[in-house]
Scaffold this active site. Structure first.
Site, PDB file in Angstrom:
ATOM      1  N   LYS A  52      -6.732   8.513   2.895  1.00 52.75           N
ATOM      2  CA  LYS A  52      -7.467   7.763   1.874  1.00 52.75           C
ATOM      3  C   LYS A  52      -7.628   8.569   0.576  1.00 52.75           C
ATOM      4  O   LYS A  52      -7.477   8.022  -0.518  1.00 52.75           O
ATOM      5  CB  LYS A  52      -8.836   7.358   2.429  1.00 52.75           C
ATOM      6  CG  LYS A  52      -8.716   6.310   3.542  1.00 52.75           C
ATOM      7  CD  LYS A  52     -10.019   6.177   4.304  1.00 52.75           C
ATOM      8  CE  LYS A  52      -9.971   5.062   5.322  1.00 52.75           C
ATOM      9  NZ  LYS A  52     -11.096   5.094   6.259  1.00 52.75           N
ATOM     10  N   ILE A 108     -15.701  -1.760   0.409  1.00 47.31           N
ATOM     11  CA  ILE A 108     -16.074  -1.363  -0.962  1.00 47.31           C
ATOM     12  C   ILE A 108     -14.877  -1.537  -1.899  1.00 47.31           C
ATOM     13  O   ILE A 108     -13.814  -0.994  -1.623  1.00 47.31           O
ATOM     14  CB  ILE A 108     -16.495   0.128  -1.036  1.00 47.31           C
ATOM     15  CG1 ILE A 108     -17.444   0.501   0.098  1.00 47.31           C
ATOM     16  CG2 ILE A 108     -17.085   0.465  -2.383  1.00 47.31           C
ATOM     17  CD1 ILE A 108     -17.703   2.007   0.184  1.00 47.31           C
ATOM     18  N   GLU A 116      -6.402  -2.840  -1.233  1.00 47.81           N
ATOM     19  CA  GLU A 116      -7.842  -2.572  -1.414  1.00 47.81           C
ATOM     20  C   GLU A 116      -8.514  -2.077  -0.128  1.00 47.81           C
ATOM     21  O   GLU A 116      -9.348  -1.170  -0.143  1.00 47.81           O
ATOM     22  CB  GLU A 116      -8.549  -3.849  -1.895  1.00 47.81           C
ATOM     23  CG  GLU A 116     -10.030  -3.679  -2.165  1.00 47.81           C
ATOM     24  CD  GLU A 116     -10.312  -2.673  -3.263  1.00 47.81           C
ATOM     25  OE1 GLU A 116      -9.978  -2.936  -4.423  1.00 47.81           O
ATOM     26  OE2 GLU A 116     -10.868  -1.593  -2.952  1.00 47.81           O
ATOM     27  N   GLY A 123     -13.174   0.563   3.392  1.00 45.76           N
ATOM     28  CA  GLY A 123     -13.510  -0.699   4.066  1.00 45.76           C
ATOM     29  C   GLY A 123     -13.783  -1.806   3.064  1.00 45.76           C
ATOM     30  O   GLY A 123     -12.905  -2.185   2.291  1.00 45.76           O
ATOM     31  N   GLY A 159     -14.733  -1.836  10.059  1.00 41.92           N
ATOM     32  CA  GLY A 159     -15.204  -2.970  10.851  1.00 41.92           C
ATOM     33  C   GLY A 159     -14.581  -4.277  10.379  1.00 41.92           C
ATOM     34  O   GLY A 159     -14.054  -4.376   9.278  1.00 41.92           O
ATOM     35  N   ASP A 203      -7.409  10.424   8.757  1.00 44.99           N
ATOM     36  CA  ASP A 203      -7.628   9.121   8.124  1.00 44.99           C
ATOM     37  C   ASP A 203      -8.254   9.318   6.735  1.00 44.99           C
ATOM     38  O   ASP A 203      -7.813   8.703   5.752  1.00 44.99           O
ATOM     39  CB  ASP A 203      -8.522   8.247   9.015  1.00 44.99           C
ATOM     40  CG  ASP A 203      -8.818   6.911   8.361  1.00 44.99           C
ATOM     41  OD1 ASP A 203      -7.913   6.055   8.334  1.00 44.99           O
ATOM     42  OD2 ASP A 203      -9.931   6.732   7.843  1.00 44.99           O
ATOM     43  N   GLU A 218      -9.647   4.136  14.440  1.00 47.04           N
ATOM     44  CA  GLU A 218      -8.217   3.824  14.435  1.00 47.04           C
ATOM     45  C   GLU A 218      -7.741   3.663  15.875  1.00 47.04           C
ATOM     46  O   GLU A 218      -8.383   4.160  16.811  1.00 47.04           O
ATOM     47  CB  GLU A 218      -7.450   4.970  13.766  1.00 47.04           C
ATOM     48  CG  GLU A 218      -7.761   5.159  12.299  1.00 47.04           C
ATOM     49  CD  GLU A 218      -7.489   3.903  11.474  1.00 47.04           C
ATOM     50  OE1 GLU A 218      -6.356   3.412  11.466  1.00 47.04           O
ATOM     51  OE2 GLU A 218      -8.428   3.395  10.851  1.00 47.04           O
ATOM     52  N   VAL A 277      -8.893   1.893   1.576  1.00 46.55           N
ATOM     53  CA  VAL A 277      -9.916   2.932   1.341  1.00 46.55           C
ATOM     54  C   VAL A 277     -11.294   2.283   1.234  1.00 46.55           C
ATOM     55  O   VAL A 277     -11.474   1.321   0.488  1.00 46.55           O
ATOM     56  CB  VAL A 277      -9.651   3.728   0.040  1.00 46.55           C
ATOM     57  CG1 VAL A 277     -10.671   4.862  -0.115  1.00 46.55           C
ATOM     58  CG2 VAL A 277      -8.242   4.270  -0.014  1.00 46.55           C
TER      59      VAL A 277
END
Ligand code: NDP
Ligand code: HSE
Length: 427
Positions: free
Chosen positions: A204, A135, A128, A133, A301, A200, A189, A131
């Protein structure tokens, strides 16, 4: 009460966040799922880092492989990279442990192999946090939208790039300063070129496309451009045309082929995605029955990412071991990937031209010769590299034709530097 044991490998930004969340919210999780989620071990090269979080010494390892000898139900890989992380995941799978990872680079490169191995061993590989963060966009795609054919995905899915573009747009901060701040905040990263060069986001969108379109999509299937070439001038000129510049990841089926791309994109300023700023991410996903749906939240984060990792741990503890769709392993005919030259898009073109009669006509003639129709045009009376910026937007045109026209125009001696090109998406 039954307990579910978690082993964490990598205790940096995300790993540290996961430890904190599991300790701080232990009771909340326990009440919710009727099980204790217990930390079995934490491995990090720097054991002091782990000690500071309150983990007892007997549960701390200075190496991920050593830690795997300890019993647990799920191994959480949070070291990043595509080499040791892969070996750790394979080893955990071999030992019959479920795995949770946030490692999009690894999944985009070796997802097919890893998910196959997990399937053969009867364990789940969940991702999860890879992609968006915090969400829950993977869950939305895998579960909430599972009855839909996915038509298109538009994502602002790199927090660092979005943070940099927002700082440049709203505060006039220069690129390097904004990047440094994003690194300090734990968004970037370990190798920040992955963020700023668009890779990145490519990892995703490869993952989201794989989940959505029934075929493995890898990084090499994604057309990628980063944000380094974006100048404050283009951000300002885009605004004059009514656009905002975003690093947009796009995946959609056009004329029976899958188009997957990541690049700086001008989008209408009144569109909701234009208001996604800072480290926030958003994904617009359109399904054939549900229509357009939108997912929004912190894209990077410590705390948001830990939230997503823990959601996977909790899912597995609850017996939800769903990972990737079954259809990926079938021999059915797969969608073909569209070649970038065949993309059809509107374009923003900024020429740096000598301010002399006839120059605009010369540029327009070439565009006309290549069948490219101009939508809007503007010349600015400012000095850029000894010339003036002449900006045009076009109606939709094949990317190949636009590139050929630009090559021709850039060969003229009245054009002083390479033309800046940016795709426009009306959304
Ligand atoms: P960090 O670099 O902050 O953390 C990684 C940690 O793992 C470091 O402490 C590192 O130690 C340690 N480590 C490296 N090799 C080993 C090993 N062999 N055994 C034990 N520990 C090891 O990275 P992040 O936490 O930022 O990212 C981790 C993963 O999560 C990456 O895949 C990243 O892409 C992903 N991710 C990150 C997000 C974020 O916002 N930061 C958001 C979503 C996903 P050392 O520093 O000494 O090398
Ligand atoms: N470096 C990534 C970003 C972390 O900035 O979006 C979240 O995946």
């Amino acid at each position: 009460m039954e307990s579910f044991k978690v082993g964490i490998v990598g205790c940096g930004t995300v790993g540290g966040g996961v430890v904190k969340l599991l300790l701080e919210n232990a009771k909340v999780i326990e009440r919710r799922i009727g099980k204790k989620v217990e930390i079995a071990f934490v491995a990090d090269k720097e054991i002091e880092k782990v000690k500071r979080l309150g983990i007892p010494e007997e549960k701390i390892f200075d190496d991920g492989f050593k830690a795997l000898s300890k019993e647990c139900d799920v191994v959480v890989e949070l070291i990043g990279g595509t080499t040791i992380a892969k070996e750790i995941i394979l080893k955990a799978i071999e030992k019959g442990r479920h795995v949770v990872t946030a490692n999009k680079a690894l999944l985009a490169e070796s997802g097919e192999e890893l998910f196959k191995k997990a399937r053969e061993r009867g364990v789940s590989l969940k991702f999860e946090a890879s992609v968006g963060g915090g969400i829950p966009v993977i869950k939305a795609l895998r579960e909430g939208l599972s009855g839909n054919r996915i038509k298109r995905i538009y994502g602002i899915i790199n927090g660092t790039a979005n943070y940099i573009l927002t700082e440049m747009t709203e505060k006039g901060v220069d690129f390097e300063t904004a990047l440094k701040k994003a690194q300090e905040l734990g968004y970037a990263e370990a190798d920040p070129t992955l963020d700023v060069e668009g890779f990145d986001a490519a990892h995703k969108i490869a993952i989201l496309s794989t989940l959505s379109f029934g075929r493995w999509v890898r990084t090499e299937n994604v057309f990628v451009r980063g944000i380094r070439e974006i100048t404050p001038l283009d951000i300002e000129l885009a605004a004059e045309f009514g656009y905002r510049v975003k690093l947009l990841a796009i995946s959609k089926v056009v004329d029976g082929k899958l188009e997957v791309r990541v690049h700086p994109t001008m989008i209408p300023e009144e569109h909701i995605l234009s208001s996604v700023n800072g480290v926030f991410n958003a994904c617009l996903i359109e399904g054939d029955f549900v229509g357009e749906t939108l997912y929004y939240g912190m894209g990077a984060g410590e705390r948001p990412t830990a939230s997503a990792v823990v959601a996977d741990i909790v899912d597995i503890a609850m017996g939800n071991t769903y990972d990737v769709p079954e259809e990926l392993f079938s021999d059915d005919e797969k969608l073909e990937i569209k070649a970038p030259d065949d993309f059809i898009s509107s374009f923003y073109l900024r020429f740096t031209a000598v301010d002399r009669p006839g120059v605009l006509a010369k540029i327009s003639k070439v565009l006309g010769d290549y069948g490219i129709s101009i939508k809007m045009a503007l010349q600015k009376s400012i000095n850029v590299n000894g010339g003036v910026p002449v900006v045009m937007t076009t109606h939709p045109a094949p990317k190949r034709k636009v590139q050929e026209a630009i090559n021709r125009i850039d060969s003229f001696d009245v054009i002083l530097s390479p033309t800046f090109v940016c795709m426009i998406e009306e959304l």
